[in-house]
Design a protein around this motif. Structure first.
Motif, PDB file in Angstrom:
ATOM      1  N   VAL A   1       0.843  -1.191   0.000  1.00 33.56           N
ATOM      2  CA  VAL A   1       0.000   0.000   0.000  1.00 33.56           C
ATOM      3  C   VAL A   1       0.880   1.243   0.000  1.00 33.56           C
ATOM      4  CG1 VAL A   1      -1.693   1.307   1.351  1.00 33.56           C
ATOM      5  CG2 VAL A   1      -1.864  -1.186   1.213  1.00 33.56           C
ATOM      6  N   ILE A   2       0.470   2.243  -0.749  1.00 31.84           N
ATOM      7  CA  ILE A   2       1.115   3.554  -0.766  1.00 31.84           C
ATOM      8  C   ILE A   2       0.118   4.552  -0.187  1.00 31.84           C
ATOM      9  CG2 ILE A   2       2.044   5.405  -2.221  1.00 31.84           C
ATOM     10  CD1 ILE A   2       2.792   3.204  -4.270  1.00 31.84           C
ATOM     11  N   VAL A   3       0.564   5.359   0.754  1.00 27.50           N
ATOM     12  CA  VAL A   3      -0.301   6.399   1.322  1.00 27.50           C
ATOM     13  C   VAL A   3      -0.054   7.695   0.549  1.00 27.50           C
ATOM     14  CG1 VAL A   3      -0.906   7.729   3.375  1.00 27.50           C
ATOM     15  CG2 VAL A   3      -0.244   5.316   3.597  1.00 27.50           C
ATOM     16  N   VAL A   4      -1.137   8.301   0.074  1.00 24.30           N
ATOM     17  CA  VAL A   4      -1.089   9.578  -0.627  1.00 24.30           C
ATOM     18  C   VAL A   4      -1.625  10.632   0.333  1.00 24.30           C
ATOM     19  CG1 VAL A   4      -1.945  10.891  -2.593  1.00 24.30           C
ATOM     20  CG2 VAL A   4      -1.571   8.440  -2.822  1.00 24.30           C
ATOM     21  N   CYS A   5      -0.873  11.686   0.536  1.00 26.88           N
ATOM     22  CA  CYS A   5      -1.322  12.758   1.433  1.00 26.88           C
ATOM     23  C   CYS A   5      -1.484  14.060   0.655  1.00 26.88           C
ATOM     24  CB  CYS A   5      -0.324  12.974   2.563  1.00 26.88           C
ATOM     25  SG  CYS A   5      -0.260  11.598   3.705  1.00 26.88           S
ATOM     26  N   THR A   6      -2.675  14.618   0.757  1.00 26.14           N
ATOM     27  CA  THR A   6      -2.958  15.943   0.225  1.00 26.14           C
ATOM     28  C   THR A   6      -3.363  16.820   1.412  1.00 26.14           C
ATOM     29  OG1 THR A   6      -5.231  15.215  -0.258  1.00 26.14           O
ATOM     30  CG2 THR A   6      -3.639  15.125  -2.078  1.00 26.14           C
ATOM     31  N   VAL A   7      -3.798  18.038   1.151  1.00 31.09           N
ATOM     32  CA  VAL A   7      -4.239  18.948   2.204  1.00 31.09           C
ATOM     33  C   VAL A   7      -5.700  19.287   1.946  1.00 31.09           C
ATOM     34  CG1 VAL A   7      -3.869  21.202   3.280  1.00 31.09           C
ATOM     35  CG2 VAL A   7      -1.909  19.867   2.471  1.00 31.09           C
ATOM     36  N   ASP A   8      -6.534  19.088   2.976  1.00 31.33           N
ATOM     37  CA  ASP A   8      -7.965  19.320   2.790  1.00 31.33           C
ATOM     38  C   ASP A   8      -8.325  20.802   2.901  1.00 31.33           C
ATOM     39  OD1 ASP A   8      -8.300  19.990   5.517  1.00 31.33           O
ATOM     40  OD2 ASP A   8      -9.169  18.055   6.050  1.00 31.33           O
ATOM     41  N   ASP A   9      -9.621  21.091   2.811  1.00 29.87           N
ATOM     42  CA  ASP A   9     -10.116  22.471   2.823  1.00 29.87           C
ATOM     43  C   ASP A   9      -9.822  23.219   4.121  1.00 29.87           C
ATOM     44  OD1 ASP A   9     -11.200  22.211   0.269  1.00 29.87           O
ATOM     45  OD2 ASP A   9     -13.090  21.429   1.057  1.00 29.87           O
ATOM     46  N   ARG A  10      -9.603  22.483   5.207  1.00 32.88           N
ATOM     47  CA  ARG A  10      -9.338  23.111   6.501  1.00 32.88           C
ATOM     48  C   ARG A  10      -7.854  23.124   6.847  1.00 32.88           C
ATOM     49  NH1 ARG A  10     -12.809  19.873  10.427  1.00 32.88           N
ATOM     50  NH2 ARG A  10     -11.938  18.236   9.165  1.00 32.88           N
ATOM     51  N   GLY A  11      -7.012  22.671   5.900  1.00 29.69           N
ATOM     52  CA  GLY A  11      -5.572  22.688   6.124  1.00 29.69           C
ATOM     53  C   GLY A  11      -5.008  21.447   6.789  1.00 29.69           C
ATOM     54  N   TYR A  12      -5.853  20.429   6.991  1.00 24.47           N
ATOM     55  CA  TYR A  12      -5.392  19.185   7.597  1.00 24.47           C
ATOM     56  C   TYR A  12      -4.841  18.242   6.538  1.00 24.47           C
ATOM     57  CZ  TYR A  12      -7.867  20.392  11.892  1.00 24.47           C
ATOM     58  OH  TYR A  12      -8.287  21.009  13.042  1.00 24.47           O
ATOM     59  N   PRO A  13      -3.862  17.408   6.910  1.00 23.42           N
ATOM     60  CA  PRO A  13      -3.424  16.358   5.984  1.00 23.42           C
ATOM     61  C   PRO A  13      -4.601  15.435   5.678  1.00 23.42           C
ATOM     62  CG  PRO A  13      -1.874  16.592   7.794  1.00 23.42           C
ATOM     63  CD  PRO A  13      -3.082  17.415   8.143  1.00 23.42           C
ATOM     64  N   HIS A  14      -4.730  15.052   4.416  1.00 26.27           N
ATOM     65  CA  HIS A  14      -5.801  14.155   3.989  1.00 26.27           C
ATOM     66  C   HIS A  14      -5.157  12.915   3.377  1.00 26.27           C
ATOM     67  CE1 HIS A  14      -9.746  12.906   2.615  1.00 26.27           C
ATOM     68  NE2 HIS A  14      -9.155  12.556   1.494  1.00 26.27           N
ATOM     69  N   PRO A  15      -5.108  11.801   4.134  1.00 25.18           N
ATOM     70  CA  PRO A  15      -4.493  10.590   3.601  1.00 25.18           C
ATOM     71  C   PRO A  15      -5.481   9.775   2.767  1.00 25.18           C
ATOM     72  CG  PRO A  15      -5.086  10.264   5.895  1.00 25.18           C
ATOM     73  CD  PRO A  15      -5.462  11.682   5.545  1.00 25.18           C
ATOM     74  N   ALA A  16      -4.939   9.041   1.825  1.00 24.46           N
ATOM     75  CA  ALA A  16      -5.702   8.096   1.018  1.00 24.46           C
ATOM     76  C   ALA A  16      -4.752   6.957   0.650  1.00 24.46           C
ATOM     77  CB  ALA A  16      -6.250   8.766  -0.245  1.00 24.46           C
ATOM     78  N   LEU A  17      -5.322   5.855   0.197  1.00 28.65           N
ATOM     79  CA  LEU A  17      -4.519   4.686  -0.132  1.00 28.65           C
ATOM     80  C   LEU A  17      -4.498   4.414  -1.629  1.00 28.65           C
ATOM     81  CD1 LEU A  17      -5.747   2.271   2.695  1.00 28.65           C
ATOM     82  CD2 LEU A  17      -3.774   3.811   2.719  1.00 28.65           C
ATOM     83  N   LEU A  18      -3.320   4.094  -2.119  1.00 27.68           N
ATOM     84  CA  LEU A  18      -3.123   3.603  -3.489  1.00 27.68           C
ATOM     85  C   LEU A  18      -2.307   2.331  -3.377  1.00 27.68           C
ATOM     86  CD1 LEU A  18      -2.081   6.649  -5.736  1.00 27.68           C
ATOM     87  CD2 LEU A  18      -4.220   5.376  -5.792  1.00 27.68           C
ATOM     88  N   SER A  19      -2.126   1.671  -4.506  1.00 21.56           N
ATOM     89  CA  SER A  19      -1.237   0.518  -4.536  1.00 21.56           C
ATOM     90  C   SER A  19      -0.177   0.740  -5.609  1.00 21.56           C
ATOM     91  CB  SER A  19      -2.034  -0.758  -4.834  1.00 21.56           C
ATOM     92  OG  SER A  19      -2.392  -0.816  -6.194  1.00 21.56           O
ATOM     93  N   TYR A  20       0.783  -0.141  -5.621  1.00 15.66           N
ATOM     94  CA  TYR A  20       1.812  -0.090  -6.658  1.00 15.66           C
ATOM     95  C   TYR A  20       1.221  -0.426  -8.025  1.00 15.66           C
ATOM     96  CZ  TYR A  20       5.560   0.283  -3.215  1.00 15.66           C
ATOM     97  OH  TYR A  20       6.402   0.716  -2.217  1.00 15.66           O
ATOM     98  N   LEU A  21       0.005  -0.958  -8.046  1.00 13.42           N
ATOM     99  CA  LEU A  21      -0.674  -1.294  -9.300  1.00 13.42           C
ATOM    100  C   LEU A  21      -1.291  -0.057  -9.952  1.00 13.42           C
ATOM    101  CD1 LEU A  21      -2.451  -4.624  -8.263  1.00 13.42           C
ATOM    102  CD2 LEU A  21      -0.092  -4.258  -9.025  1.00 13.42           C
ATOM    103  N   GLU A  22      -1.211   1.083  -9.264  1.00 10.40           N
ATOM    104  CA  GLU A  22      -1.772   2.343  -9.766  1.00 10.40           C
ATOM    105  C   GLU A  22      -0.728   3.449  -9.833  1.00 10.40           C
ATOM    106  OE1 GLU A  22      -6.045   1.971  -7.541  1.00 10.40           O
ATOM    107  OE2 GLU A  22      -4.217   2.088  -6.318  1.00 10.40           O
ATOM    108  N   THR A  23       0.526   3.069  -9.682  1.00 10.91           N
ATOM    109  CA  THR A  23       1.609   4.042  -9.549  1.00 10.91           C
ATOM    110  C   THR A  23       2.820   3.568 -10.328  1.00 10.91           C
ATOM    111  OG1 THR A  23       0.821   4.386  -7.291  1.00 10.91           O
ATOM    112  CG2 THR A  23       2.967   5.297  -7.833  1.00 10.91           C
ATOM    113  N   ILE A  24       3.443   4.468 -11.104  1.00 14.71           N
ATOM    114  CA  ILE A  24       4.647   4.076 -11.841  1.00 14.71           C
ATOM    115  C   ILE A  24       5.624   5.249 -11.927  1.00 14.71           C
ATOM    116  CG2 ILE A  24       3.701   4.615 -14.127  1.00 14.71           C
ATOM    117  CD1 ILE A  24       5.221   2.002 -15.060  1.00 14.71           C
TER     118      ILE A  24
END
Length: 161
Positions: free
Chosen positions: A29-52
């Motif tokens: 699993v790869i964790v993707v972190c963006t920043v939400d509307d309130r400035g908090y880190p927003h984590p999500a999950l990807l896999s190596y099957l979706e990343t190159i």
């Protein structure tokens, strides 16, 4: 404590993200972190099957077009990938741009390109924490692994174009 590795993927990380040995990383699993509307880190999950990794400074991602993570990445233009594995964690920070809102092989996915700005490695300091280490990475189980690998090869080929 994390330490800077540079502004490009090191050999081991580039190889892991190259897509050449999907079987070895297909349960990771790869964790993707963006920043939400309130400035908090927003984590999500990807896999190596979706990343190159296209090269040592460019990573392409297939993320759900309608997800909050994708919306935040579009808005902010940056994200961080977190890859945790046996004995080490890597944080890949960079700027992101949308290359296609929908992909022919996966219409529900957006094609994103991450330009690597900084790579950090994080592992136990042997002087401060002798014998301590990360025992394993984040993994998942897919009961349809064979089909997922076949689909992933098509998706990664489309991401590479």
């Amino acid at each position: 404590m994390s330490r800077p590795v540079g502004d490009a993927l090191p050999d081991s990380l580039f190889e892991r993200l190259s897509g050449r040995d999907l079987e070895a990383v297909s349960d990771r699993v790869i964790v993707v972190c963006t920043v939400d509307d309130r400035g908090y880190p927003h984590p999500a999950l990807l896999s190596y099957l979706e990343t190159i990794a296209v090269d040592r400074r460019t990573i392409r991602l297939a993320m759900y077009s309608s997800s909050r993570s994708t919306q935040y990445a579009r808005r902010e233009g940056r994200l961080t990938l977190m890859l945790v594995d046996d004995r080490v964690a890597y944080y890949i920070k960079g700027t992101v741009q949308e290359l296609a809102r929908s992909m022919a092989v996966a219409p529900h996915n957006t094609k994103l390109q991450l330009h690597v700005a900084e790579v950090l490695a994080d592992e136990a300091d042997p002087e401060l924490e002798p014998g301590a280490y990360i025992a394993s990475g984040l993994t998942y189980v897919n009961p349809r692994r064979a089909g997922a690998l076949k689909q992933a090869r098509q998706l990664l080929a489309a991401l590479s174009e």
